[in-house]
Design a protein around this motif. Structure first.
Motif, PDB file in Angstrom:
ATOM      1  N   THR A  81       0.980  -1.124  -0.008  1.00 46.77           N
ATOM      2  CA  THR A  81       0.082  -0.060  -0.061  1.00 46.77           C
ATOM      3  C   THR A  81       0.966   1.346   0.002  1.00 46.77           C
ATOM      4  OG1 THR A  81      -0.197   0.201   2.378  1.00 46.77           O
ATOM      5  CG2 THR A  81      -1.881  -1.163   1.110  1.00 46.77           C
ATOM      6  N   THR A  82       0.237   2.433  -0.374  1.00 54.86           N
ATOM      7  CA  THR A  82       1.104   3.751  -0.244  1.00 54.86           C
ATOM      8  C   THR A  82       0.603   4.696   0.858  1.00 54.86           C
ATOM      9  OG1 THR A  82      -0.369   4.582  -1.813  1.00 54.86           O
ATOM     10  CG2 THR A  82       1.296   3.324  -2.785  1.00 54.86           C
ATOM     11  N   VAL A 135      -6.718  -2.043   2.025  1.00 58.63           N
ATOM     12  CA  VAL A 135      -6.433  -3.290   1.812  1.00 58.63           C
ATOM     13  C   VAL A 135      -8.149  -3.813   1.493  1.00 58.63           C
ATOM     14  CG1 VAL A 135      -6.066  -5.779   2.714  1.00 58.63           C
ATOM     15  CG2 VAL A 135      -4.364  -3.822   3.098  1.00 58.63           C
ATOM     16  N   ALA A 136      -8.161  -4.425   0.351  1.00 55.03           N
ATOM     17  CA  ALA A 136      -9.382  -5.165   0.139  1.00 55.03           C
ATOM     18  C   ALA A 136      -9.697  -6.469   0.816  1.00 55.03           C
ATOM     19  CB  ALA A 136      -9.647  -5.109  -1.422  1.00 55.03           C
ATOM     20  N   LEU A 137     -10.811  -6.615   1.261  1.00 58.01           N
ATOM     21  CA  LEU A 137     -11.219  -7.808   2.072  1.00 58.01           C
ATOM     22  C   LEU A 137     -12.203  -8.307   1.199  1.00 58.01           C
ATOM     23  CD1 LEU A 137      -9.552  -6.337   4.362  1.00 58.01           C
ATOM     24  CD2 LEU A 137     -10.783  -8.158   5.844  1.00 58.01           C
ATOM     25  N   GLU A 138     -12.148  -9.591   0.255  1.00 59.97           N
ATOM     26  CA  GLU A 138     -13.064 -10.054  -0.183  1.00 59.97           C
ATOM     27  C   GLU A 138     -13.604 -11.460   0.320  1.00 59.97           C
ATOM     28  OE1 GLU A 138     -13.981 -10.820  -5.139  1.00 59.97           O
ATOM     29  OE2 GLU A 138     -12.090 -10.590  -4.368  1.00 59.97           O
ATOM     30  N   PHE A 139     -14.969 -11.380   0.701  1.00 67.95           N
ATOM     31  CA  PHE A 139     -15.403 -12.401   1.327  1.00 67.95           C
ATOM     32  C   PHE A 139     -16.147 -13.388   0.198  1.00 67.95           C
ATOM     33  CE2 PHE A 139     -15.154  -9.229   4.277  1.00 67.95           C
ATOM     34  CZ  PHE A 139     -15.138  -9.809   5.616  1.00 67.95           C
ATOM     35  N   LEU A 140     -15.470 -14.698  -0.011  1.00 69.42           N
ATOM     36  CA  LEU A 140     -15.922 -15.608  -0.830  1.00 69.42           C
ATOM     37  C   LEU A 140     -16.243 -16.754  -0.140  1.00 69.42           C
ATOM     38  CD1 LEU A 140     -13.126 -15.151  -3.141  1.00 69.42           C
ATOM     39  CD2 LEU A 140     -15.479 -14.188  -3.590  1.00 69.42           C
ATOM     40  N   PRO A 141     -16.973 -17.775  -0.975  1.00 70.30           N
ATOM     41  CA  PRO A 141     -17.245 -19.095  -0.308  1.00 70.30           C
ATOM     42  C   PRO A 141     -16.367 -19.989   0.254  1.00 70.30           C
ATOM     43  CG  PRO A 141     -18.653 -18.598  -2.184  1.00 70.30           C
ATOM     44  CD  PRO A 141     -17.549 -17.716  -2.171  1.00 70.30           C
ATOM     45  N   LEU A 194     -11.195 -16.151   2.565  1.00 66.48           N
ATOM     46  CA  LEU A 194     -11.092 -14.597   2.723  1.00 66.48           C
ATOM     47  C   LEU A 194      -9.690 -14.094   1.821  1.00 66.48           C
ATOM     48  CD1 LEU A 194     -11.759 -11.726   3.834  1.00 66.48           C
ATOM     49  CD2 LEU A 194     -10.337 -12.390   5.728  1.00 66.48           C
ATOM     50  N   VAL A 195     -10.183 -13.171   0.955  1.00 67.30           N
ATOM     51  CA  VAL A 195      -8.957 -12.766   0.058  1.00 67.30           C
ATOM     52  C   VAL A 195      -8.563 -11.497   0.368  1.00 67.30           C
ATOM     53  CG1 VAL A 195      -8.115 -12.549  -2.313  1.00 67.30           C
ATOM     54  CG2 VAL A 195      -9.491 -14.324  -1.856  1.00 67.30           C
ATOM     55  N   LEU A 196      -7.195 -11.194   0.852  1.00 60.87           N
ATOM     56  CA  LEU A 196      -6.843  -9.907   1.159  1.00 60.87           C
ATOM     57  C   LEU A 196      -5.930  -9.319  -0.007  1.00 60.87           C
ATOM     58  CD1 LEU A 196      -6.861 -11.673   3.866  1.00 60.87           C
ATOM     59  CD2 LEU A 196      -6.524  -9.447   4.834  1.00 60.87           C
ATOM     60  N   SER A 197      -6.068  -8.279  -0.414  1.00 62.96           N
ATOM     61  CA  SER A 197      -5.273  -7.681  -1.354  1.00 62.96           C
ATOM     62  C   SER A 197      -5.095  -6.142  -1.751  1.00 62.96           C
ATOM     63  CB  SER A 197      -5.970  -8.072  -3.079  1.00 62.96           C
ATOM     64  OG  SER A 197      -7.204  -7.502  -3.010  1.00 62.96           O
ATOM     65  N   SER A 198      -3.992  -5.760  -2.063  1.00 56.60           N
ATOM     66  CA  SER A 198      -3.756  -4.368  -2.106  1.00 56.60           C
ATOM     67  C   SER A 198      -2.815  -4.070  -3.519  1.00 56.60           C
ATOM     68  CB  SER A 198      -2.917  -4.123  -0.912  1.00 56.60           C
ATOM     69  OG  SER A 198      -1.701  -4.803  -0.797  1.00 56.60           O
ATOM     70  N   LYS A 234     -17.045  -7.423  -1.068  1.00 56.87           N
ATOM     71  CA  LYS A 234     -15.636  -6.846  -1.156  1.00 56.87           C
ATOM     72  C   LYS A 234     -15.651  -5.362  -0.759  1.00 56.87           C
ATOM     73  CE  LYS A 234     -11.761  -6.366  -4.154  1.00 56.87           C
ATOM     74  NZ  LYS A 234     -11.377  -6.436  -5.463  1.00 56.87           N
ATOM     75  N   LEU A 235     -14.976  -5.267   0.379  1.00 58.10           N
ATOM     76  CA  LEU A 235     -14.795  -4.094   0.968  1.00 58.10           C
ATOM     77  C   LEU A 235     -13.160  -3.578   1.389  1.00 58.10           C
ATOM     78  CD1 LEU A 235     -17.175  -5.736   2.804  1.00 58.10           C
ATOM     79  CD2 LEU A 235     -17.309  -3.632   3.521  1.00 58.10           C
ATOM     80  N   GLY A 236     -12.949  -2.309   1.401  1.00 55.86           N
ATOM     81  CA  GLY A 236     -11.647  -1.937   1.533  1.00 55.86           C
ATOM     82  C   GLY A 236     -11.718  -1.329   3.113  1.00 55.86           C
ATOM     83  N   PHE A 237     -10.461  -1.417   3.830  1.00 55.82           N
ATOM     84  CA  PHE A 237     -10.114  -1.043   5.067  1.00 55.82           C
ATOM     85  C   PHE A 237      -8.778  -0.604   5.104  1.00 55.82           C
ATOM     86  CE2 PHE A 237     -13.491  -4.250   5.765  1.00 55.82           C
ATOM     87  CZ  PHE A 237     -14.613  -3.278   6.316  1.00 55.82           C
ATOM     88  N   ASN A 238      -8.638   0.506   6.080  1.00 57.42           N
ATOM     89  CA  ASN A 238      -7.384   0.920   6.371  1.00 57.42           C
ATOM     90  C   ASN A 238      -6.599  -0.327   7.155  1.00 57.42           C
ATOM     91  OD1 ASN A 238      -5.244   1.896   7.921  1.00 57.42           O
ATOM     92  ND2 ASN A 238      -5.631   4.019   7.335  1.00 57.42           N
ATOM     93  N   PRO A 239      -5.620  -1.057   6.826  1.00 48.90           N
ATOM     94  CA  PRO A 239      -5.230  -2.125   7.464  1.00 48.90           C
ATOM     95  C   PRO A 239      -4.718  -1.681   9.042  1.00 48.90           C
ATOM     96  CG  PRO A 239      -3.447  -1.461   5.771  1.00 48.90           C
ATOM     97  CD  PRO A 239      -4.879  -0.758   5.686  1.00 48.90           C
TER      98      PRO A 239
END
Length: 152
Positions: free
Chosen positions: A59-60, A66-72, A75-79, A101-106
């Motif tokens: 991240t910058t 960081v995007a948190l994607e809730f899948l069956p 959980l996929v965390l990506s940036s 899929k939601l984004g959060f400040n880590p």
């Protein structure tokens, strides 16, 4: 200890501490806490902390998200950081609800997790992309965090 004219005083040795007493009732903080949601995961504090730290490496300063994607089942965390690359971390979690899929400040999530027992399970609940999420390890500790925008 002394109370005088809406002030309270504490003397310890040579130090004197005073504070102004405030009248009124405490605001109804319960209204800000999101209701329980079936959209959520139970994950070990240590696993979520490690995944967040790894995903937040790319991240910058301008875009701490960081995007948190809730899948069956996961959980996929990506940036993503321009000119550097992208990070993707997957955790196996028991999740069988609608994908989200939601984004959060880590940093804010890690602040909440670092005061919890690393071996304990934490419940992370989301309702929608525009409403605050809730992180809890029981009724005594509830942490509310608002999502941030993440770009694709």
């Amino acid at each position: 200890v002394a109370v005088h004219d809406r002030r309270i005083f504490f003397r310890v040795g040579r130090a004197l501490l005073s504070s102004r007493l405030i009248d009124g009732s405490f605001p109804p903080y319960e209204q800000v806490i999101p209701p329980s949601s079936v959209k959520g995961i139970d994950v070990t504090v240590a696993d979520l902390s490690t995944a967040l730290r790894r995903a937040s490496l790319l991240t910058t300063r301008e875009m701490r998200a960081v995007a948190l994607e809730f899948l069956p089942g996961r959980l996929v965390l990506s940036s993503r950081a321009p000119d550097v690359g992208e990070a993707k971390v997957e955790l196996e979690v028991p999740y069988d609800q609608e994908e989200a899929k939601l984004g959060f400040n880590p940093d804010f999530l890690l602040d909440a997790l670092k005061v919890m027992d690393p071996q304990r399970k934490v419940r992370f609940e989301v309702t929608s992309m525009r409403t605050p999420a809730k992180l809890t390890d029981g009724p005594e500790y509830v942490y509310v965090i608002s999502p941030v925008s993440v770009t694709e």
